[in-house]
Write an enzyme that holds these catalytic residues in place. Structure first.
Site, PDB file in Angstrom:
ATOM      1  N   MET A 110      -4.163   0.432 -11.482  1.00  0.00           N
ATOM      2  CA  MET A 110      -4.807   1.484 -10.683  1.00  0.00           C
ATOM      3  C   MET A 110      -5.126   2.680 -11.583  1.00  0.00           C
ATOM      4  O   MET A 110      -4.409   3.675 -11.619  1.00  0.00           O
ATOM      5  CB  MET A 110      -3.906   1.872  -9.513  1.00  0.00           C
ATOM      6  CG  MET A 110      -3.766   0.769  -8.492  1.00  0.00           C
ATOM      7  SD  MET A 110      -2.801   1.214  -7.023  1.00  0.00           S
ATOM      8  CE  MET A 110      -1.160   0.830  -7.623  1.00  0.00           C
ATOM      9  N   GLU A 112       3.880   0.490  -4.273  1.00  0.00           N
ATOM     10  CA  GLU A 112       3.550   1.783  -4.883  1.00  0.00           C
ATOM     11  C   GLU A 112       4.688   2.778  -4.713  1.00  0.00           C
ATOM     12  O   GLU A 112       4.717   3.510  -3.725  1.00  0.00           O
ATOM     13  CB  GLU A 112       2.245   2.295  -4.264  1.00  0.00           C
ATOM     14  CG  GLU A 112       1.083   1.315  -4.406  1.00  0.00           C
ATOM     15  CD  GLU A 112      -0.195   1.805  -3.720  1.00  0.00           C
ATOM     16  OE1 GLU A 112      -0.332   3.033  -3.508  1.00  0.00           O
ATOM     17  OE2 GLU A 112      -1.044   0.973  -3.400  1.00  0.00           O
ATOM     18  N   GLY A 141       0.811  -1.204   0.000  1.00  0.00           N
ATOM     19  CA  GLY A 141       0.000   0.000   0.000  1.00  0.00           C
ATOM     20  C   GLY A 141       0.850   1.261   0.000  1.00  0.00           C
ATOM     21  O   GLY A 141       2.086   1.217  -0.022  1.00  0.00           O
ATOM     22  N   TRP A 142       0.164   2.387   0.012  1.00  0.00           N
ATOM     23  CA  TRP A 142       0.840   3.682  -0.043  1.00  0.00           C
ATOM     24  C   TRP A 142       1.759   3.850   1.163  1.00  0.00           C
ATOM     25  O   TRP A 142       1.405   3.549   2.287  1.00  0.00           O
ATOM     26  CB  TRP A 142      -0.184   4.812  -0.083  1.00  0.00           C
ATOM     27  CG  TRP A 142       0.432   6.151  -0.291  1.00  0.00           C
ATOM     28  CD1 TRP A 142       0.586   7.136   0.633  1.00  0.00           C
ATOM     29  CD2 TRP A 142       0.999   6.652  -1.498  1.00  0.00           C
ATOM     30  NE1 TRP A 142       1.211   8.221   0.082  1.00  0.00           N
ATOM     31  CE2 TRP A 142       1.482   7.969  -1.232  1.00  0.00           C
ATOM     32  CE3 TRP A 142       1.148   6.138  -2.785  1.00  0.00           C
ATOM     33  CZ2 TRP A 142       2.092   8.757  -2.211  1.00  0.00           C
ATOM     34  CZ3 TRP A 142       1.763   6.926  -3.764  1.00  0.00           C
ATOM     35  CH2 TRP A 142       2.223   8.218  -3.469  1.00  0.00           C
ATOM     36  N   TRP A 152     -11.469   0.340  -5.917  1.00  0.00           N
ATOM     37  CA  TRP A 152     -10.864   0.868  -4.699  1.00  0.00           C
ATOM     38  C   TRP A 152     -11.793   1.961  -4.186  1.00  0.00           C
ATOM     39  O   TRP A 152     -11.904   3.008  -4.818  1.00  0.00           O
ATOM     40  CB  TRP A 152      -9.468   1.452  -4.946  1.00  0.00           C
ATOM     41  CG  TRP A 152      -8.923   1.961  -3.634  1.00  0.00           C
ATOM     42  CD1 TRP A 152      -9.036   3.234  -3.134  1.00  0.00           C
ATOM     43  CD2 TRP A 152      -8.257   1.200  -2.633  1.00  0.00           C
ATOM     44  NE1 TRP A 152      -8.485   3.309  -1.886  1.00  0.00           N
ATOM     45  CE2 TRP A 152      -7.997   2.064  -1.552  1.00  0.00           C
ATOM     46  CE3 TRP A 152      -7.864  -0.138  -2.525  1.00  0.00           C
ATOM     47  CZ2 TRP A 152      -7.344   1.648  -0.390  1.00  0.00           C
ATOM     48  CZ3 TRP A 152      -7.215  -0.539  -1.390  1.00  0.00           C
ATOM     49  CH2 TRP A 152      -6.961   0.345  -0.329  1.00  0.00           C
TER      50      TRP A 152
END
Length: 433
Positions: free
Chosen positions: A254, A192, A151-152, A406
């Site tokens: 994404m 990411e 994830g971020w 998302w």
């Protein structure tokens, strides 16, 4: 496997089928005697409707608090639990990268030690709700549950893991153990994002994960775990696409946040526009992003297009200028429930449209809506039921493998503006299994 008529094998008249049968029997006998077990590949329900579940949504306030029991599993063929935490403990290292953690306390994890590595140890942990999601199988036994890792904000951790053979080995072992332990069907890597300088090590990480998944399936006799990755919507220079398509079952693109107030604070832009506006045909858009992966070699069957259930916000700075490219100064107001800078959940957006606080527009060129506040102070790009139906029709028309959202917790799951899950039901209406 049943063959279609056109797939039936036709032997030349001079060729004896008995020879083929005998050869197959001898080969199978060799495999049994040598102890070699074939890998049972995972099965999928098509087309793919992936739903990412952001576990931290359980900490939102009031009716926006999302619990695993709120998941409507009829809307998804795959549920991605986001995220499995990556922890890099860096005690004793001058070049240490800080640990990456989330607020909820993990219930369990697997600790791995990296020997001479400057990173003292690496571990993977998941939260309570990862186990709770399994209840959906009672009504939908064919649904797939996948643990998404990363994830971020975890890019530095992934960089460190991928660059170390020791960390790769222990990290992969930990991930496989966790996925089996919680009874999930697969693993999703959300790095990411790898940059061009990370290409070599990113390729090693993906290939070694697939290799170990195959070995684990052979040793356990269980179907191989599904392997997917969430990938960037901008440059693909950090990916070896040829190797990725060999190793991954699905490539989750994404296709959102194409324009956002963090990266482009001074002018508005649609974060998930299907096509570019006529006024700026070079503007980044979903069509070009997805087709870019296809041109790079990704097969259509493995391409899964990301859809957004949230909107990105900007503060407007020029009175009367409300369109794409309008002058702006950073992100708009925080949502009452999401309380995060730069975006609103769809349940917050639809409420503001119903109350008249937001005035919506859907330009025919980009086929995706945006809105501005009635007082002219802020602006938002988002998706609605109509734009998602249009986008799904485009995905199916192109022959891609499916879509993912998302995330499921941003849809109007509690019926704030009418029916529950309006966006996901709109998607399902166009993408029936």
């Amino acid at each position: 496997m049943m063959l279609h008529k056109s797939d039936q094998t036709h032997f030349p008249k001079h060729f004896a089928p008995a020879v083929v049968v005998n050869a197959i029997c001898l080969f199978l006998m060799f495999l049994c005697l040598s102890g070699v077990q074939s890998v049972t590949e995972p099965t999928f329900t098509l087309p793919h409707r992936g739903c990412y579940y952001a576990a931290w949504s359980t900490y939102r306030v009031g009716k926006a608090r999302f619990l695993p029991r709120h998941i409507d599993a009829s809307l998804c063929t795959i549920i991605y639990y986001a995220f499995g935490d990556i922890h890099l403990d860096t005690v004793g290292s001058a070049n240490a990268i800080p640990s990456v953690q989330t607020t909820p306390k993990p219930t369990f994890g697997f600790l791995t030690k990296a020997g001479a590595s400057p990173y003292f140890n690496a571990s993977l942990s998941v939260m309570d709700s990862a186990m709770e999601i399994r209840y959906v199988r009672r009504s939908y036994p064919n649904i797939k549950l996948v643990l998404s890792v990363g994830g971020w904000g975890t890019v530095n951790s992934f960089n460190a893991i991928a660059a170390s053979s020791e960390l790769r080995k222990f990290f992969i072992s930990s991930m496989i153990s966790v996925v089996r332990q919680i009874g999930y069907d697969g693993l999703d890597i959300s790095w990411e994002y790898p940059a061009k300088k990370d290409l070599q090590y990113a390729t090693l990480l993906f290939s070694e994960i697939r290799e170990q998944l195959n070995i684990e399936a052979q040793n356990s006799g269980k179907p191989r775990l599904i392997f997917t990755a969430a990938v960037t919507n901008t440059s693909i220079e950090g990916y070896n696409v040829a190797e990725m398509i060999k190793n991954l079952d699905l490539i989750n693109i994404m296709a959102y946040d194409l324009h956002n107030p963090l990266m482009e604070p001074t002018e508005t832009g649609h974060h998930s526009q299907l096509f570019p506006p006529l006024s700026n045909t070079s503007s980044t858009n979903v069509k070009d992003v997805v087709e870019g992966w296809e041109k790079a070699g990704a097969p259509k069957s493995k391409i899964v297009v990301g859809l957004a259930t949230y909107g990105d916000t900007w503060n407007l700075t020029s009175p009367g200028s409300f369109g794409l490219g309008a002058p702006a100064a950073g992100h708009g107001p925080l949502g009452f429930y999401t309380r995060s800078p730069g975006y609103l959940a769809y349940y917050e957006i639809c409420e503001k449209i119903r109350s008249g606080e937001l005035l919506a527009i859907t330009p025919p060129d980009i086929q995706t809506p945006y809105a501005h506040s009635a007082n002219g102070k802020w602006w938002i790009s988002y998706e609605d039921e109509n734009s998602l139906r249009t986008k799904v029709r485009w995905v199916t028309g192109k022959g891609y493998g499916g879509i993912f959202v998302w995330d499921i917790t941003f849809d109007d799951f509690f019926g704030n503006c009418g029916v529950k899950y309006p966006l996901l039901y709109a998607i399902k209406s166009e993408l029936k299994v």
